[in-house]
Write an enzyme that holds these catalytic residues in place. Structure first.
Site, short mmCIF file in Angstrom:
data_model
loop_
_atom_site.label_atom_id
_atom_site.label_comp_id
_atom_site.label_asym_id
_atom_site.label_seq_id
_atom_site.Cartn_x
_atom_site.Cartn_y
_atom_site.Cartn_z
N ARG A 61 27.56 31.02 16.94
CA ARG A 61 28.70 31.49 16.18
C ARG A 61 29.79 32.02 17.12
NH1 ARG A 61 28.78 36.99 13.84
NH2 ARG A 61 30.76 37.24 12.77
N HIS A 65 33.59 30.52 17.66
CA HIS A 65 34.79 31.36 17.60
C HIS A 65 35.62 31.14 18.85
CE1 HIS A 65 34.60 34.51 14.28
NE2 HIS A 65 33.60 33.71 14.02
N ASP A 66 34.97 31.07 19.99
CA ASP A 66 35.68 30.86 21.25
C ASP A 66 36.50 29.59 21.21
OD1 ASP A 66 35.21 33.00 22.81
OD2 ASP A 66 33.48 32.17 23.83
N VAL A 69 39.41 29.87 18.22
CA VAL A 69 40.35 30.99 18.20
C VAL A 69 40.64 31.45 19.62
CG1 VAL A 69 40.82 33.31 17.34
CG2 VAL A 69 39.39 31.75 16.01
N ASN A 75 36.48 40.96 19.71
CA ASN A 75 35.96 41.48 18.45
C ASN A 75 34.48 41.80 18.65
OD1 ASN A 75 34.98 42.01 15.93
ND2 ASN A 75 35.80 40.16 14.98
N PRO A 144 37.68 27.55 10.41
CA PRO A 144 37.50 26.88 9.11
C PRO A 144 36.80 27.81 8.13
CG PRO A 144 36.90 25.42 10.92
CD PRO A 144 37.08 26.78 11.51
N HIS A 174 24.27 25.00 11.15
CA HIS A 174 23.84 25.86 10.05
C HIS A 174 22.34 25.76 9.80
CE1 HIS A 174 27.96 26.56 7.87
NE2 HIS A 174 27.81 27.28 8.96
N THR A 175 21.66 25.06 10.66
CA THR A 175 20.20 25.00 10.55
C THR A 175 19.57 26.31 11.00
OG1 THR A 175 18.24 23.69 11.14
CG2 THR A 175 19.84 24.08 12.89
N ASP A 226 19.56 27.74 6.06
CA ASP A 226 18.72 26.55 6.01
C ASP A 226 17.36 26.96 5.45
OD1 ASP A 226 17.52 24.11 6.34
OD2 ASP A 226 17.56 24.11 8.52
N SER A 229 13.66 26.86 7.07
CA SER A 229 13.71 26.46 8.48
C SER A 229 14.83 27.17 9.23
CB SER A 229 13.92 24.93 8.57
OG SER A 229 13.92 24.47 9.89
N ASP A 234 16.72 22.42 14.11
CA ASP A 234 16.29 21.06 13.79
C ASP A 234 17.32 20.42 12.87
OD1 ASP A 234 15.88 22.23 11.29
OD2 ASP A 234 13.72 22.46 11.59
#
Length: 305
Positions: A61, A65-66, A69, A75, A144, A174-175, A226, A229, A234
């Site tokens: 995450r 961001h890096d 932005v 932050n 986004p 998002h896994t 997820d 999992s 994965d």
């Protein structure tokens, strides 16, 4: 700011956005100036990953961001910053003023995911420099949104020279990790104004989510992104997505475009996902980096020199 601060789409690197030349990034950039740099990053990251299974999601995450932005990392609410700070402290002791925070974040994100595989999962080119400005105001404009539709997501990624393929593949990050209720509970309650849930959301999954997020005002509860999992890197995210169990509207949006939906199907092969993720992460890591004499090498990652 909640959506920009909490949303991880992939998922997935430079400390700074700015005008730079990606070609100046290269393998083993610190070979002669700080030979042990990449090993120090890996050692500290793996030490923390061994006792914190949530670390990969946090550093991915931060990495994302890096990339999207300009200079977002000051932050300090971004979880995982303590690991970056420990790495930077040791590197400053070993090689003062040499290794950028931008490269530390990039390497640590890779290494946190790689820990459970006991090998590097993708190549990281180094040689980034840090910015000397911090613009929190750019966050909402660049990150986004988890509420975004496909058109908005496509435009956001295209603005960074990333393709629909990259959008889908990087969404696979998002896994791992969790999502806060306020970023998706609108899909559970009165979505169309008729007291109903989002019809694109699996009804059984929606009922489960309502037990975790019992009102639109819940800003603290979290749910695995997820299900089943969430601590394993994965391709299960794509399996759940095909079952209409994508947590965010931005996840579900990937199925609303034929081309993107076809890519989701392709990612059901784990080998295919890992291969494509390596390529997309490498592209994301080259977004607008500062190199050469641009920017600076920060002494502390949360503040410009």
């Amino acid at each position: 700011m909640a959506s920009s601060k909490l949303f991880l789409i992939l998922v997935l690197v430079s400390w700074v956005l700015g005008l730079g030349h990606c070609g100046e990034l290269r393998k083993n950039f610190y070979k002669t100036t700080c030979r042990q740099a990449e090993q120090i990053v890996q050692n500290i990251t793996w030490k923390h990953a061994a006792s914190n299974s949530a670390l990969p999601a946090k550093l991915l995450r931060m990495h994302f961001h890096d990339c999207f932005v300009r200079d977002a990392i000051p932050n300090l609410s971004l979880a995982g910053f303590d690991v970056i700070d420990e790495i930077k402290t040791q590197l400053e002791n070993s090689c003062p003023g040499v290794v950028s925070c931008a490269d530390i974040v990039t390497l640590a994100a890779r290494d946190s995911v790689s820990f459970k595989f006991n090998r590097s999962m993708w190549e990281v080119l180094t040689g980034r420099r840090d910015g000397n400005i911090s613009r929190a105001s750019e966050a909402l404009a660049n990150i986004p949104s988890p509420f975004a539709n496909f058109t908005t997501l496509k435009q956001s990624f295209a603005s960074k020279n990333l393709t629909v393929q990259d959008l889908v593949v990087l969404s696979g990050a998002h896994t791992v990790g969790v999502g806060h209720c306020n970023l998706f509970s609108n899909r559970l309650y009165n979505f169309t104004g008729k007291g109903d849930a989002d019809p694109s959301l699996n009804s059984t999954y929606a009922a489960f989510l309502k037990t975790k997020c019992q009102s639109l005002s819940d800003t603290t509860s979290t749910v695995d992104m997820d299900p089943g999992s969430s601590e394993t890197f994965d391709n299960n995210y794509f399996t759940n997505l095909k079952l209409r169990k994508g947590l965010f509207q931005s996840d579900a949006a990937l199925l609303t475009n034929k081309g993107a939906s076809n890519i989701v199907t392709e990612m059901l092969g784990s080998g295919k996902f890992f291969t494509e993720f390596r390529q997309s992460m490498k592209k994301m890591g080259a977004i607008g980096v500062l190199t050469g004499s641009s920017g600076e090498i920060r002494r502390k990652c949360n503040v410009a020199n």
